[in-house]
Design a protein around this motif. Structure first.
Motif, PDB file in Angstrom:
ATOM      1  N   GLU A 159       0.811  -1.214   0.000  1.00  0.00           N
ATOM      2  CA  GLU A 159       0.000   0.000   0.000  1.00  0.00           C
ATOM      3  C   GLU A 159       0.845   1.266   0.000  1.00  0.00           C
ATOM      4  O   GLU A 159       0.407   2.325  -0.472  1.00  0.00           O
ATOM      5  CB  GLU A 159      -0.974   0.017   1.189  1.00  0.00           C
ATOM      6  N   ASN A 160       2.075   1.166   0.522  1.00  0.00           N
ATOM      7  CA  ASN A 160       2.983   2.314   0.479  1.00  0.00           C
ATOM      8  C   ASN A 160       3.689   2.414  -0.871  1.00  0.00           C
ATOM      9  O   ASN A 160       3.858   3.512  -1.414  1.00  0.00           O
ATOM     10  CB  ASN A 160       4.012   2.231   1.595  1.00  0.00           C
ATOM     11  N   ARG A 161       4.079   1.263  -1.433  1.00  0.00           N
ATOM     12  CA  ARG A 161       4.718   1.274  -2.754  1.00  0.00           C
ATOM     13  C   ARG A 161       3.773   1.841  -3.819  1.00  0.00           C
ATOM     14  O   ARG A 161       4.204   2.496  -4.760  1.00  0.00           O
ATOM     15  CB  ARG A 161       5.132  -0.141  -3.160  1.00  0.00           C
ATOM     16  N   GLU A 162       2.497   1.607  -3.631  1.00  0.00           N
ATOM     17  CA  GLU A 162       1.509   2.088  -4.591  1.00  0.00           C
ATOM     18  C   GLU A 162       1.510   3.611  -4.697  1.00  0.00           C
ATOM     19  O   GLU A 162       1.215   4.175  -5.753  1.00  0.00           O
ATOM     20  CB  GLU A 162       0.120   1.584  -4.184  1.00  0.00           C
ATOM     21  N   HIS A 163       1.843   4.280  -3.587  1.00  0.00           N
ATOM     22  CA  HIS A 163       1.815   5.745  -3.559  1.00  0.00           C
ATOM     23  C   HIS A 163       3.215   6.360  -3.610  1.00  0.00           C
ATOM     24  O   HIS A 163       3.360   7.563  -3.446  1.00  0.00           O
ATOM     25  CB  HIS A 163       1.086   6.230  -2.304  1.00  0.00           C
ATOM     26  N   LEU A 164       4.225   5.526  -3.847  1.00  0.00           N
ATOM     27  CA  LEU A 164       5.593   6.023  -3.956  1.00  0.00           C
ATOM     28  C   LEU A 164       5.801   6.650  -5.326  1.00  0.00           C
ATOM     29  O   LEU A 164       5.593   6.000  -6.354  1.00  0.00           O
ATOM     30  CB  LEU A 164       6.581   4.872  -3.738  1.00  0.00           C
ATOM     31  N   GLU A 165       6.204   7.923  -5.353  1.00  0.00           N
ATOM     32  CA  GLU A 165       6.387   8.621  -6.628  1.00  0.00           C
ATOM     33  C   GLU A 165       7.819   8.530  -7.134  1.00  0.00           C
ATOM     34  O   GLU A 165       8.054   8.281  -8.311  1.00  0.00           O
ATOM     35  CB  GLU A 165       5.944  10.073  -6.485  1.00  0.00           C
ATOM     36  N   TYR A 166       8.782   8.746  -6.269  1.00  0.00           N
ATOM     37  CA  TYR A 166      10.182   8.556  -6.660  1.00  0.00           C
ATOM     38  C   TYR A 166      11.051   8.453  -5.413  1.00  0.00           C
ATOM     39  O   TYR A 166      10.611   8.732  -4.299  1.00  0.00           O
ATOM     40  CB  TYR A 166      10.678   9.685  -7.572  1.00  0.00           C
ATOM     41  N   VAL A 167      12.294   8.013  -5.637  1.00  0.00           N
ATOM     42  CA  VAL A 167      13.253   7.860  -4.547  1.00  0.00           C
ATOM     43  C   VAL A 167      14.492   8.679  -4.890  1.00  0.00           C
ATOM     44  O   VAL A 167      15.082   8.495  -5.958  1.00  0.00           O
ATOM     45  CB  VAL A 167      13.656   6.383  -4.341  1.00  0.00           C
ATOM     46  N   SER A 168      14.883   9.572  -3.994  1.00  0.00           N
ATOM     47  CA  SER A 168      16.122  10.328  -4.166  1.00  0.00           C
ATOM     48  C   SER A 168      17.246   9.521  -3.528  1.00  0.00           C
ATOM     49  O   SER A 168      17.165   9.144  -2.352  1.00  0.00           O
ATOM     50  CB  SER A 168      16.004  11.704  -3.495  1.00  0.00           C
ATOM     51  N   VAL A 169      18.279   9.238  -4.320  1.00  0.00           N
ATOM     52  CA  VAL A 169      19.375   8.386  -3.833  1.00  0.00           C
ATOM     53  C   VAL A 169      20.701   9.062  -4.158  1.00  0.00           C
ATOM     54  O   VAL A 169      21.371   8.724  -5.138  1.00  0.00           O
ATOM     55  CB  VAL A 169      19.347   6.993  -4.500  1.00  0.00           C
ATOM     56  N   LYS A 170      21.113  10.002  -3.322  1.00  0.00           N
ATOM     57  CA  LYS A 170      22.370  10.698  -3.583  1.00  0.00           C
ATOM     58  C   LYS A 170      23.564   9.799  -3.331  1.00  0.00           C
ATOM     59  O   LYS A 170      24.613   9.944  -3.954  1.00  0.00           O
ATOM     60  CB  LYS A 170      22.432  11.968  -2.742  1.00  0.00           C
ATOM     61  N   ASN A 171      23.407   8.880  -2.415  1.00  0.00           N
ATOM     62  CA  ASN A 171      24.389   7.814  -2.209  1.00  0.00           C
ATOM     63  C   ASN A 171      23.707   6.730  -1.384  1.00  0.00           C
ATOM     64  O   ASN A 171      22.533   6.862  -1.010  1.00  0.00           O
ATOM     65  CB  ASN A 171      25.680   8.321  -1.537  1.00  0.00           C
ATOM     66  N   ALA A 172      24.432   5.647  -1.089  1.00  0.00           N
ATOM     67  CA  ALA A 172      23.827   4.502  -0.400  1.00  0.00           C
ATOM     68  C   ALA A 172      23.395   4.823   1.028  1.00  0.00           C
ATOM     69  O   ALA A 172      22.628   4.070   1.628  1.00  0.00           O
ATOM     70  CB  ALA A 172      24.808   3.333  -0.389  1.00  0.00           C
ATOM     71  N   GLU A 173      23.865   5.945   1.565  1.00  0.00           N
ATOM     72  CA  GLU A 173      23.520   6.322   2.931  1.00  0.00           C
ATOM     73  C   GLU A 173      22.465   7.426   2.989  1.00  0.00           C
ATOM     74  O   GLU A 173      22.091   7.863   4.072  1.00  0.00           O
ATOM     75  CB  GLU A 173      24.782   6.813   3.667  1.00  0.00           C
ATOM     76  N   ARG A 174      21.983   7.853   1.826  1.00  0.00           N
ATOM     77  CA  ARG A 174      21.024   8.970   1.800  1.00  0.00           C
ATOM     78  C   ARG A 174      19.844   8.640   0.891  1.00  0.00           C
ATOM     79  O   ARG A 174      19.709   9.150  -0.216  1.00  0.00           O
ATOM     80  CB  ARG A 174      21.699  10.265   1.354  1.00  0.00           C
ATOM     81  N   ILE A 175      19.005   7.751   1.383  1.00  0.00           N
ATOM     82  CA  ILE A 175      17.799   7.363   0.656  1.00  0.00           C
ATOM     83  C   ILE A 175      16.626   8.178   1.199  1.00  0.00           C
ATOM     84  O   ILE A 175      16.386   8.206   2.408  1.00  0.00           O
ATOM     85  CB  ILE A 175      17.505   5.859   0.828  1.00  0.00           C
ATOM     86  N   GLU A 176      15.921   8.811   0.288  1.00  0.00           N
ATOM     87  CA  GLU A 176      14.777   9.638   0.682  1.00  0.00           C
ATOM     88  C   GLU A 176      13.602   9.294  -0.226  1.00  0.00           C
ATOM     89  O   GLU A 176      13.705   9.404  -1.451  1.00  0.00           O
ATOM     90  CB  GLU A 176      15.125  11.122   0.557  1.00  0.00           C
ATOM     91  N   MET A 177      12.505   8.868   0.374  1.00  0.00           N
ATOM     92  CA  MET A 177      11.347   8.423  -0.392  1.00  0.00           C
ATOM     93  C   MET A 177      10.298   9.523  -0.472  1.00  0.00           C
ATOM     94  O   MET A 177       9.927  10.114   0.551  1.00  0.00           O
ATOM     95  CB  MET A 177      10.751   7.164   0.231  1.00  0.00           C
ATOM     96  N   HIS A 178       9.820   9.750  -1.686  1.00  0.00           N
ATOM     97  CA  HIS A 178       8.825  10.792  -1.923  1.00  0.00           C
ATOM     98  C   HIS A 178       7.502  10.142  -2.324  1.00  0.00           C
ATOM     99  O   HIS A 178       7.420   9.448  -3.345  1.00  0.00           O
ATOM    100  CB  HIS A 178       9.317  11.744  -3.010  1.00  0.00           C
ATOM    101  N   PHE A 179       6.491  10.391  -1.516  1.00  0.00           N
ATOM    102  CA  PHE A 179       5.176   9.800  -1.730  1.00  0.00           C
ATOM    103  C   PHE A 179       4.191  10.857  -2.251  1.00  0.00           C
ATOM    104  O   PHE A 179       4.510  12.046  -2.338  1.00  0.00           O
ATOM    105  CB  PHE A 179       4.655   9.188  -0.420  1.00  0.00           C
ATOM    106  N   ALA A 180       3.001  10.386  -2.592  1.00  0.00           N
ATOM    107  CA  ALA A 180       1.944  11.289  -3.049  1.00  0.00           C
ATOM    108  C   ALA A 180       1.632  12.319  -1.969  1.00  0.00           C
ATOM    109  O   ALA A 180       1.920  12.112  -0.785  1.00  0.00           O
ATOM    110  CB  ALA A 180       0.697  10.483  -3.397  1.00  0.00           C
TER     111      ALA A 180
END
Length: 223
Positions: A159-180
């Motif tokens: 249900e969360n993946r369904e609303h995931l718009e994109y993932v910012s991945v500046k490096n392996a230690e900086r994952i940021e998930m952007h949802f609706a």
């Protein structure tokens, strides 16, 4: 009489073994049983006709001379195919069973999308898989960052993946998930992915646009 019977039994066994051997040789060198059908199992995205062709097994091939291992290796390098097995289904069918890549994301490389599977491997160029999240701010040669992002996305609840718009991945230690609805969840690394996925599910049910779950035991609301 008993001695004669005892002598006849080994002779009869030898004759049976010889007959079986002769039949086996005939079956191998002469097309008594031939390939009439190739069936593909497990294909959702993969082109079944391409898979059949990739086996290199022609119609009319002697069933006993089908090289299953070589055919499976050829199929395994086809688009969408992660692994494959080839087996005989007697009397006239060859069965190809494939497992497809699970596309969890994609990234842009020189304008072309590269599909990424759940293990963080880029497996297909030029295709933007339906339902896959875009990985932004990452280069195609940063395998560590891509693998971390893939692990994080794969861990999310459906249900969360369904609303995931994109993932910012500046490096392996900086994952940021952007949802609706402009909601953002900062993960940091993909370590403790299952715990962070659970924390993400919890915070997205609360008020607040920006959350930090890098410590999943103590999610914090970012100003």
């Amino acid at each position: 009489m008993k001695k004669k019977n005892r002598r006849r039994i080994p002779l009869a066994v030898a004759l049976v073994v010889l007959l079986v051997a002769i039949l086996a040789v005939c079956a191998y060198f002469f097309p008594l049983l031939t390939v009439k059908n190739i069936e593909v199992e497990g294909a959702v995205h993969a082109d079944t006709e391409q898979v059949k062709t990739a086996t290199g097994i022609p119609a009319g091939e002697n069933m006993f001379r089908v090289d299953s291992a070589t055919a499976a290796q050829s199929v395994a390098v086809q688009p969408w195919v992660e692994k494959a097995t080839v087996s005989r289904s007697w009397p006239n069918t060859v069965t190809v069973s494939i497992t497809e890549h699970q596309a969890v994301g994609y990234l842009k490389d020189k304008g072309d999308p590269l599909a990424v599977n759940a293990q963080g491997k880029t497996f297909l160029r030029g295709v933007q898989p339906e339902g896959a999240a875009e990985f932004r701010d990452v280069k195609a040669d940063d395998s560590a960052a891509i693998a971390a992002a893939a692990k994080a996305v794969a861990a999310l609840k459906p249900e969360n993946r369904e609303h995931l718009e994109y993932v910012s991945v500046k490096n392996a230690e900086r994952i940021e998930m952007h949802f609706a609805d402009d909601r953002v969840v900062f993960w940091g690394s993909a370590d403790r992915a299952s715990e962070k996925a659970e924390a993400t599910w919890v915070v997205l049910q609360r008020e607040g646009a920006r959350w930090n779950v890098s410590n999943p035991a103590m999610p914090t609301l970012k100003p």
